[in-house]
Write a protein that holds these residues in place. Sequence first.
Motif, PDB file in Angstrom:
ATOM      1  N   MET B   1      -4.567  11.275   5.550  1.00  0.00           N
ATOM      2  CA  MET B   1      -3.277  10.669   5.236  1.00  0.00           C
ATOM      3  C   MET B   1      -3.201  10.311   3.753  1.00  0.00           C
ATOM      4  O   MET B   1      -4.089   9.679   3.205  1.00  0.00           O
ATOM      5  CB  MET B   1      -3.111   9.391   6.057  1.00  0.00           C
ATOM      6  N   LYS B   2      -2.105  10.714   3.129  1.00  0.00           N
ATOM      7  CA  LYS B   2      -1.958  10.466   1.701  1.00  0.00           C
ATOM      8  C   LYS B   2      -1.355   9.094   1.426  1.00  0.00           C
ATOM      9  O   LYS B   2      -0.696   8.506   2.265  1.00  0.00           O
ATOM     10  CB  LYS B   2      -1.061  11.552   1.108  1.00  0.00           C
ATOM     11  N   GLU B   3      -1.578   8.642   0.183  1.00  0.00           N
ATOM     12  CA  GLU B   3      -1.054   7.347  -0.259  1.00  0.00           C
ATOM     13  C   GLU B   3       0.456   7.220   0.036  1.00  0.00           C
ATOM     14  O   GLU B   3       0.909   6.197   0.528  1.00  0.00           O
ATOM     15  CB  GLU B   3      -1.319   7.242  -1.768  1.00  0.00           C
ATOM     16  N   ILE B   6       1.207   6.553   3.653  1.00  0.00           N
ATOM     17  CA  ILE B   6       0.867   5.169   4.008  1.00  0.00           C
ATOM     18  C   ILE B   6       1.992   4.236   3.561  1.00  0.00           C
ATOM     19  O   ILE B   6       2.440   3.366   4.313  1.00  0.00           O
ATOM     20  CB  ILE B   6      -0.470   4.751   3.354  1.00  0.00           C
ATOM     21  N   ILE B   7       2.457   4.458   2.325  1.00  0.00           N
ATOM     22  CA  ILE B   7       3.519   3.590   1.799  1.00  0.00           C
ATOM     23  C   ILE B   7       4.804   3.756   2.619  1.00  0.00           C
ATOM     24  O   ILE B   7       5.477   2.775   2.925  1.00  0.00           O
ATOM     25  CB  ILE B   7       3.730   3.828   0.285  1.00  0.00           C
ATOM     26  N   PHE B   9       4.909   4.505   5.781  1.00  0.00           N
ATOM     27  CA  PHE B   9       4.638   3.776   7.033  1.00  0.00           C
ATOM     28  C   PHE B   9       4.875   2.277   6.831  1.00  0.00           C
ATOM     29  O   PHE B   9       5.516   1.612   7.651  1.00  0.00           O
ATOM     30  CB  PHE B   9       3.195   4.045   7.498  1.00  0.00           C
ATOM     31  N   LEU B  10       4.363   1.744   5.712  1.00  0.00           N
ATOM     32  CA  LEU B  10       4.489   0.308   5.451  1.00  0.00           C
ATOM     33  C   LEU B  10       5.949  -0.083   5.200  1.00  0.00           C
ATOM     34  O   LEU B  10       6.408  -1.126   5.661  1.00  0.00           O
ATOM     35  CB  LEU B  10       3.604  -0.094   4.261  1.00  0.00           C
ATOM     36  N   ILE B  23       9.419  -3.579  -0.345  1.00  0.00           N
ATOM     37  CA  ILE B  23       8.420  -2.556  -0.679  1.00  0.00           C
ATOM     38  C   ILE B  23       9.104  -1.299  -1.217  1.00  0.00           C
ATOM     39  O   ILE B  23      10.120  -0.864  -0.684  1.00  0.00           O
ATOM     40  CB  ILE B  23       7.602  -2.190   0.592  1.00  0.00           C
ATOM     41  N   ASP B  43      -1.243  -5.752  -8.880  1.00  0.00           N
ATOM     42  CA  ASP B  43      -2.055  -4.568  -9.175  1.00  0.00           C
ATOM     43  C   ASP B  43      -3.472  -5.024  -9.457  1.00  0.00           C
ATOM     44  O   ASP B  43      -3.686  -6.110  -9.995  1.00  0.00           O
ATOM     45  CB  ASP B  43      -1.473  -3.782 -10.351  1.00  0.00           C
ATOM     46  N   VAL B  49     -13.832   2.306  -9.699  1.00  0.00           N
ATOM     47  CA  VAL B  49     -12.597   3.042  -9.392  1.00  0.00           C
ATOM     48  C   VAL B  49     -11.739   3.037 -10.657  1.00  0.00           C
ATOM     49  O   VAL B  49     -11.357   4.088 -11.154  1.00  0.00           O
ATOM     50  CB  VAL B  49     -11.826   2.419  -8.210  1.00  0.00           C
ATOM     51  N   HIS B 296      -4.958   7.485  -4.952  1.00  0.00           N
ATOM     52  CA  HIS B 296      -6.219   6.853  -4.550  1.00  0.00           C
ATOM     53  C   HIS B 296      -6.901   7.584  -3.397  1.00  0.00           C
ATOM     54  O   HIS B 296      -8.105   7.494  -3.235  1.00  0.00           O
ATOM     55  CB  HIS B 296      -6.001   5.393  -4.170  1.00  0.00           C
ATOM     56  N   PHE B 297      -6.098   8.276  -2.574  1.00  0.00           N
ATOM     57  CA  PHE B 297      -6.714   8.928  -1.406  1.00  0.00           C
ATOM     58  C   PHE B 297      -6.385  10.414  -1.374  1.00  0.00           C
ATOM     59  O   PHE B 297      -5.338  10.822  -1.833  1.00  0.00           O
ATOM     60  CB  PHE B 297      -6.243   8.261  -0.115  1.00  0.00           C
TER      61      PHE B 297
END
Lengths: 297, 297
Positions: B1-3, B6-7, B9-10, B23, B43, B49, B296-297
Amino acid sequence: MKEKEIIDFLKKNFKSKKAFIGIGDDCAVIEYSKNYYLILTTDVLVENVHFEKGKFTWTQIGKKAMAVNLSDIAAMGGIPEFALVSLGLPESNFKIIKELAEGIKEMCKKYKFEIIGGNLTKSKEIFIDVFMVGIVEKKYLKTRKGTKSGDLIYVTGSLGASQIKKQFNLEPRIFEVREIVKKYKVNSMIDISDGLSSDLIKLCEVNKLGFKLYLENLPVSEEAKKISKDKFEEILHVLNDGEDYEILFTAGREEKIPEKIGKIKITKIGEMTGKREFIGILEDKIIEIKDKGFSHF
Amino acid sequence: MKEKEIIDFLKKNFKSKKAFIGIGDDCAVIEYSKNYYLILTTDVLVENVHFEKGKFTWTQIGKKAMAVNLSDIAAMGGIPEFALVSLGLPESNFKIIKELAEGIKEMCKKYKFEIIGGNLTKSKEIFIDVFMVGIVEKKYLKTRKGTKSGDLIYVTGSLGASQIKKQFNLEPRIFEVREIVKKYKVNSMIDISDGLSSDLIKLCEVNKLGFKLYLENLPVSEEAKKISKDKFEEILHVLNDGEDYEILFTAGREEKIPEKIGKIKITKIGEMTGKREFIGILEDKIIEIKDKGFSHF
């Protein structure tokens, strides 16, 4: 260098002119409107420090991440409004994100606040860092500062051994504190996160006072009773275990603080004294109380 | 699952009723006063990282932790007011804390905001998580949404290879953006943190539009020029390297956007189009631009 010394260094280095209260209380306080302050706080859960994978569900961890911040909002007499969530994960794991989100949503619904932003990052160990924003009527704002010698000390709920069970079923005392600040004159307030001994000593240092605790009166949790072999051991759990997230407050002797708010017990546990002494009374013996609560360093 | 997923979904799971913007933008936006909004962002910098120990000083890392958040405040047209800092450290190390504090103080002074709270925790890897609060006049608020087909695309400063040098000497565009929003009608704004290609595509998705970039016009940083063997390679650095923390904005063709604000160059780099196409023009050739910025992912 201890946590306390670091915070003293930061307090000295980052004095605020624009905020009503800066570093050093449960929340920062800034002007909002004629009748309200905005209150701001942040608290984080880090893997292997605040939780271990597998021991609790991600839903429970999501709930706890909100609860520890809600407890700070409660400690100012406030109402939560918004939160931002900064999440660090080693890899994109939808199961974790979904379960965390469930726990977070449950708390949003119960305590009537909203998630309005956040950040997602890669990190070797998981962390859930929360930034919470609340409001409080200026007349109801409570801080650590303000208590006087002779004030009585009260605490919500029961204390000790919270790490066994309670810490992932926290019920931050938002509703109970709102009842208290609306009906009674409270002089100071702090949440018990590091342990009763640590947090009460913090309150004393801000006010340059001491305390005398009625050790027989301490509200011992069921879990602390179970793991203690005698009364003295129970008292040590109550004094020094962290993670209770109950609220401690002080009020003048004339205030008629009730013994319960809803289902939550309110216990009179001691009094503030003018001497810089931290003591407890147990069967007429005087015991010196030391700061033995949780410290990160 | 890409960033991005996820965003999404949130976003679906955490819709806000009380916030003006929740958001999905550079900052969350809430009501503040008759003429102002409050803007909130977070942030984080995580060891291994976002930085490696020893490569940069802790003062530089402290400055960067502030800069990446200031850039989000700039991207809304705002002014920074307050920040809370949540710090994770493996052990109590006063040297690190002192140097970080120096960098943070330097930014507080330059950009006129205050540190009013925070949190200190143990963590195996160091992280510096910042929550920043700003204000913006309602009439000057800029968001990702609002641009139209035919709008011209502008960017501050120069782009590419920021990880070589610039990333720890960031100058968030607070002052330049304030000049722009006060004098010109800007239709949308975003900060370039993941890379021009990624962030411009995000802007297009919000507005259901496409873009055409004038690739020869892209403002190539000195560092990107040094490490590129030809023009094409320079362009790839500008499009896809992250960590620029410049501001991209769009405005109608009639707006007389200047070529400089103070010492900072403003470059017209392309235009928004009605088709859902992401293209660049280089010497009459049409090149498809893909989202190849940082994730990040």
